[in-house]
Design a protein around this motif. Structure first.
Motif, PDB file in Angstrom:
ATOM      1  N   LEU A 145      14.137  -0.854   3.526  1.00 47.43           N
ATOM      2  CA  LEU A 145      15.347  -0.634   4.319  1.00 47.43           C
ATOM      3  C   LEU A 145      16.094  -1.918   4.652  1.00 47.43           C
ATOM      4  CD1 LEU A 145      14.034   2.130   6.744  1.00 47.43           C
ATOM      5  CD2 LEU A 145      15.760   2.419   4.945  1.00 47.43           C
ATOM      6  N   GLU A 146      15.405  -3.050   4.570  1.00 52.48           N
ATOM      7  CA  GLU A 146      16.058  -4.327   4.882  1.00 52.48           C
ATOM      8  C   GLU A 146      17.320  -4.545   4.051  1.00 52.48           C
ATOM      9  OE1 GLU A 146      13.480  -7.669   4.512  1.00 52.48           O
ATOM     10  OE2 GLU A 146      12.124  -7.023   6.107  1.00 52.48           O
ATOM     11  N   ASN A 147      17.262  -4.152   2.769  1.00 54.87           N
ATOM     12  CA  ASN A 147      18.400  -4.392   1.873  1.00 54.87           C
ATOM     13  C   ASN A 147      18.979  -3.099   1.287  1.00 54.87           C
ATOM     14  OD1 ASN A 147      18.274  -7.321   1.974  1.00 54.87           O
ATOM     15  ND2 ASN A 147      16.382  -7.145   0.788  1.00 54.87           N
ATOM     16  N   SER A 148      18.628  -1.971   1.876  1.00 47.99           N
ATOM     17  CA  SER A 148      19.056  -0.695   1.300  1.00 47.99           C
ATOM     18  C   SER A 148      20.575  -0.512   1.326  1.00 47.99           C
ATOM     19  CB  SER A 148      18.371   0.470   2.018  1.00 47.99           C
ATOM     20  OG  SER A 148      18.721   0.479   3.397  1.00 47.99           O
ATOM     21  N   ASP A 149      21.241  -1.020   2.348  1.00 43.11           N
ATOM     22  CA  ASP A 149      22.703  -0.891   2.419  1.00 43.11           C
ATOM     23  C   ASP A 149      23.373  -1.656   1.283  1.00 43.11           C
ATOM     24  OD1 ASP A 149      22.479   0.662   4.650  1.00 43.11           O
ATOM     25  OD2 ASP A 149      22.959  -0.925   6.079  1.00 43.11           O
ATOM     26  N   TYR A 150      22.829  -2.814   0.951  1.00 46.06           N
ATOM     27  CA  TYR A 150      23.384  -3.617  -0.142  1.00 46.06           C
ATOM     28  C   TYR A 150      23.286  -2.853  -1.460  1.00 46.06           C
ATOM     29  CZ  TYR A 150      23.694  -7.264  -3.707  1.00 46.06           C
ATOM     30  OH  TYR A 150      24.044  -7.992  -4.813  1.00 46.06           O
ATOM     31  N   TYR A 151      22.118  -2.281  -1.736  1.00 47.89           N
ATOM     32  CA  TYR A 151      21.945  -1.551  -2.998  1.00 47.89           C
ATOM     33  C   TYR A 151      22.788  -0.289  -3.042  1.00 47.89           C
ATOM     34  CZ  TYR A 151      18.219  -4.735  -4.282  1.00 47.89           C
ATOM     35  OH  TYR A 151      17.511  -5.870  -4.623  1.00 47.89           O
ATOM     36  N   ALA A 152      22.986   0.341  -1.898  1.00 51.25           N
ATOM     37  CA  ALA A 152      23.817   1.543  -1.839  1.00 51.25           C
ATOM     38  C   ALA A 152      25.257   1.245  -2.228  1.00 51.25           C
ATOM     39  CB  ALA A 152      23.757   2.145  -0.437  1.00 51.25           C
ATOM     40  N   LYS A 153      25.743   0.045  -1.886  1.00 50.20           N
ATOM     41  CA  LYS A 153      27.105  -0.343  -2.245  1.00 50.20           C
ATOM     42  C   LYS A 153      27.304  -0.396  -3.751  1.00 50.20           C
ATOM     43  CE  LYS A 153      28.058  -3.103   1.900  1.00 50.20           C
ATOM     44  NZ  LYS A 153      28.321  -4.480   2.418  1.00 50.20           N
ATOM     45  N   TYR A 154      26.225  -0.611  -4.480  1.00 44.93           N
ATOM     46  CA  TYR A 154      26.298  -0.705  -5.945  1.00 44.93           C
ATOM     47  C   TYR A 154      25.735   0.557  -6.614  1.00 44.93           C
ATOM     48  CZ  TYR A 154      27.586  -5.545  -5.180  1.00 44.93           C
ATOM     49  OH  TYR A 154      28.239  -6.689  -4.770  1.00 44.93           O
ATOM     50  N   GLY A 155      25.765   1.657  -5.890  1.00 43.05           N
ATOM     51  CA  GLY A 155      25.377   2.944  -6.449  1.00 43.05           C
ATOM     52  C   GLY A 155      23.901   3.102  -6.704  1.00 43.05           C
ATOM     53  N   GLY A 156      23.088   2.283  -6.038  1.00 47.99           N
ATOM     54  CA  GLY A 156      21.658   2.294  -6.309  1.00 47.99           C
ATOM     55  C   GLY A 156      20.808   2.779  -5.162  1.00 47.99           C
ATOM     56  N   GLY A 157      19.576   2.305  -5.163  1.00 47.76           N
ATOM     57  CA  GLY A 157      18.612   2.720  -4.158  1.00 47.76           C
ATOM     58  C   GLY A 157      17.265   2.106  -4.463  1.00 47.76           C
ATOM     59  N   VAL A 158      16.219   2.896  -4.337  1.00 46.31           N
ATOM     60  CA  VAL A 158      14.863   2.412  -4.599  1.00 46.31           C
ATOM     61  C   VAL A 158      14.190   3.305  -5.629  1.00 46.31           C
ATOM     62  CG1 VAL A 158      13.861   3.761  -2.686  1.00 46.31           C
ATOM     63  CG2 VAL A 158      12.657   1.729  -3.549  1.00 46.31           C
ATOM     64  N   THR A 159      13.413   2.683  -6.505  1.00 37.97           N
ATOM     65  CA  THR A 159      12.644   3.402  -7.516  1.00 37.97           C
ATOM     66  C   THR A 159      11.179   3.053  -7.361  1.00 37.97           C
ATOM     67  OG1 THR A 159      14.480   3.401  -9.083  1.00 37.97           O
ATOM     68  CG2 THR A 159      12.291   3.784  -9.985  1.00 37.97           C
ATOM     69  N   PHE A 160      10.325   4.067  -7.368  1.00 37.22           N
ATOM     70  CA  PHE A 160       8.885   3.860  -7.283  1.00 37.22           C
ATOM     71  C   PHE A 160       8.289   3.967  -8.678  1.00 37.22           C
ATOM     72  CE2 PHE A 160      10.284   5.206  -3.151  1.00 37.22           C
ATOM     73  CZ  PHE A 160       9.610   4.347  -2.298  1.00 37.22           C
ATOM     74  N   SER A 161       7.606   2.912  -9.079  1.00 41.46           N
ATOM     75  CA  SER A 161       7.036   2.836 -10.416  1.00 41.46           C
ATOM     76  C   SER A 161       5.566   2.448 -10.289  1.00 41.46           C
ATOM     77  CB  SER A 161       7.832   1.829 -11.256  1.00 41.46           C
ATOM     78  OG  SER A 161       7.431   1.841 -12.599  1.00 41.46           O
ATOM     79  N   GLY A 162       4.959   2.018 -11.394  1.00 37.07           N
ATOM     80  CA  GLY A 162       3.538   1.684 -11.333  1.00 37.07           C
ATOM     81  C   GLY A 162       3.123   0.735 -12.416  1.00 37.07           C
ATOM     82  N   GLY A 163       1.851   0.821 -12.799  1.00 34.50           N
ATOM     83  CA  GLY A 163       0.867   1.853 -12.493  1.00 34.50           C
ATOM     84  C   GLY A 163       1.446   3.253 -12.581  1.00 34.50           C
TER      85      GLY A 163
END
Length: 273
Positions: A94-112
């Motif tokens: 959440l620290e940088n979620s607003d920044y990524y939202a401005k560029y049409g993005g978000g968070v992706t969970f990968s692995g593993g």
């Protein structure tokens, strides 16, 4: 975590790699993601043998405590993996979620394989209101777990590595029955998704595998495209860093065969990454 990812879903994204994977793909290029617990990684070819790591080590076998990392003069050691609570990880995202939202993005969970830690993942997802949430997954889990996780996501990237079950067992160590069942669930659902195929020379880069995969996913209304990821010879580079040997069962020098025309026949868009 990887910042500014551009191939892990829509827009500009953060990618969170969760350790641990139930598969043992013969071409895996992230061996540090296979085990759940933190691991010491050492760039052994550059080591001069100064012995400072041994001087501070208090254990007969490595427990990934990290004490040797700080004393390495060439910075050849690091710990892969960090134990965190769901709230700690959510706060970090959440620290940088607003920044990524401005560029049409978000968070992706990968692995593993993030579904190996499904309950933890669900906790984290519940703490990210308003954030665009995606997953990169092999789909190897039971139907109910797959359904519960996908319900909390906005976007899914899922592998179909090999359609033939016997070959899937040979090259990944597990059956693909759960994977194909969950792929059908995805095809019948309302979440936008991508199917990825890691293209391995002499293993799955043949017309039969491409065609059977295309037939399985054809007609899915929310399928955006199939992404083909050609094998790269650097896949085995990190194995010595975690004390393992890379043992591919295929010819790594063989050129991969890309047959995008097969997906076009079924009205499926495809791209090569």
């Amino acid at each position: 975590m990887k910042e500014f990812a551009v191939y892990d879903g829509p827009g500009l994204r953060q990618t969170v790699f969760l350790k641990g994977c139930p598969l043992r793909c013969n071409w895996c290029h992230n061996p540090e993601g296979l085990r759940v617990e933190p691991q010491l990684m050492v760039s052994t070819p550059s080591c001069t043998g100064c012995g400072r790591c041994k001087e501070v080590c208090k254990h007969e076998t490595c427990i990934a405590c990290g004490e040797c990392v700080a004393v390495c003069p060439l910075h050849l050691r690091r710990i892969a993996g960090q134990v965190m609570t769901s709230q700690e990880l959510a706060d970090l995202i959440l620290e940088n979620s607003d920044y990524y939202a401005k560029y049409g993005g978000g968070v992706t969970f990968s692995g593993g394989e993030p579904l190996l830690q499904a309950e933890f993942l669900l906790e984290v997802l519940s703490l990210l209101p308003g954030v665009h949430k995606a997953i990169e997954t092999s789909g190897f889990t039971d139907e109910e777990t797959f359904r519960r996780v996908v319900e909390q996501l906005d976007y899914v990237i899922m592998d179909i590595k090999l359609f033939d079950e016997e070959l899937h067992r040979k090259y990944t160590g597990v059956s693909n029955s759960k994977i194909l069942t969950n792929a059908k669930q995805l095809c019948a659902g309302d979440k936008p998704f991508v199917i990825r195929i890691p293209v391995i020379p002499g293993v799955n880069d043949n017309e039969e595998n491409y065609r059977r995969t295309a037939e399985w996913i054809a007609g899915a209304k929310m399928l955006e495209q199939v992404e083909l990821l050609p094998y790269h010879k650097t896949a085995g580079a990190k194995y010595t860093m975690v004390g393992e040997k890379y043992r591919p069962l295929f010819d790594t020098d063989q050129k991969v065969q890309i047959l995008q025309n097969i997906f076009r026949e079924y009205g499926i868009r495809s791209s090569v990454l």
